[in-house]
Design an enzyme around this catalytic site. Sequence first.
Site, short mmCIF file in Angstrom:
data_model
loop_
_atom_site.label_atom_id
_atom_site.label_comp_id
_atom_site.label_asym_id
_atom_site.label_seq_id
_atom_site.Cartn_x
_atom_site.Cartn_y
_atom_site.Cartn_z
N ASP A 1 0.85 -1.20 0.00
CA ASP A 1 0.00 0.00 0.00
C ASP A 1 0.88 1.25 0.00
OD1 ASP A 1 0.83 -0.23 2.62
OD2 ASP A 1 -1.17 -0.06 3.51
N SER A 2 2.21 1.04 -0.01
CA SER A 2 3.15 2.15 -0.26
C SER A 2 2.87 2.77 -1.63
CB SER A 2 4.60 1.66 -0.19
OG SER A 2 4.78 0.51 -0.98
N ASP B 1 -0.97 -6.12 -0.20
CA ASP B 1 -1.36 -5.50 1.06
C ASP B 1 -2.87 -5.33 1.15
OD1 ASP B 1 0.57 -4.92 2.95
OD2 ASP B 1 1.31 -3.18 1.85
N LYS C 1 -1.16 -9.44 2.84
CA LYS C 1 -0.40 -8.99 4.01
C LYS C 1 -1.26 -8.01 4.79
CE LYS C 1 3.27 -5.97 3.69
NZ LYS C 1 2.80 -4.81 4.49
N GLU D 1 -1.29 -5.60 8.67
CA GLU D 1 -0.47 -5.06 9.75
C GLU D 1 -1.09 -5.35 11.12
OE1 GLU D 1 0.26 -0.89 9.02
OE2 GLU D 1 1.01 -1.28 6.98
N GLU E 1 9.32 -4.40 10.44
CA GLU E 1 9.70 -3.07 9.92
C GLU E 1 10.17 -2.16 11.06
OE1 GLU E 1 6.96 -1.16 7.21
OE2 GLU E 1 8.12 0.70 7.23
O1 KIV Z 1 3.54 -1.03 1.66
C1 KIV Z 1 4.67 -1.54 1.55
O2 KIV Z 1 5.38 -1.35 0.55
C2 KIV Z 1 5.14 -2.36 2.65
C3 KIV Z 1 6.58 -2.79 2.64
C4 KIV Z 1 7.51 -1.68 2.59
C5 KIV Z 1 6.88 -3.76 3.72
O3 KIV Z 1 4.40 -2.69 3.50
#
Ligand code: KIV
Length: 267
Positions: A46-47, A85, A115, A117, A184
């Site tokens: 989600d980056s 994510d 993924k 959090e 992280e």
């Molecule tokens: O959103 C993302 O890119 C991430 C990674 C940097 C672990 O969660």
Amino acid sequence: MNKQKTILDIGLMKQQQEKISVLTAYDYPFAKLMDSAGIDIILIGDSVGSVVSGYDNTLPVTLDEMIYHTRAVVRGSEQALIVTDMPFMSYQISKADARLNAGRLVKEAGAHAVKLEGGEHMAETIRAIVDIDIPVMGHIGLTPQSIHRMGGFKVQGRQEEHARKIIADAKAVEQAGAFSMVLEGIPRDLAKEVTEAVSIPTIGIGAGADCDGQVLVIHDILGLCDKYSPKFVKRYADISEVISQGITDYISEVKAGEFPTLDHSFK
Ligand code: KIV
């Protein structure tokens, strides 16, 4: 064509002490490049909200956006495991929501795993998703979706009490059935302790060299991000300069009437 990697291959890599390489991708061309270079896992992070959409953090990213980007990455990859994510508010409300939204990422977008959090407080949610046969990668330590609770992107687990909490989080994520977890922004000694305490692979970002694998954001390693670059990022190339030069040359050739030539024109 190389064999498509599965979560079993990733688990085996920890047992065989083979480091796991992970990069983020959000589109077809980058996925194709890193897949053919042999990356083990492609993460549609989600980056994307920060490095592609220009937001200050990941909170505005929607599930539909994650589906869109995941589809593009899936089309560009053949051998990497594809992990996507779950964006903010797609799994926090209820386990039913979490299952439905994880299911959309697999069914509509083609992800192999999701993924999310959170540690102990997300263990039941992880279990609920794993129970419907969707593999989950955990993410603990500095969790960017908790930016407002953490008061910014700050290294976590420096105090003994917080370090113990991170170890408890890691164990809860493992026990809930996750196949791996991102660590992280935590001190490297703590990341080592976590990595030794769990049987599933740990993937570090700003967590030192003792994790079972490493993940970085593709825009950061290629110098495509003009924003603040954290200490843990290593820049492997500077493609902004190459891109800027190409664009500048194009503009000046158009203005000078030098492009297109006959070579670029039809009879
Ligand atoms: O959103 C993302 O890119 C991430 C990674 C940097 C672990 O969660």
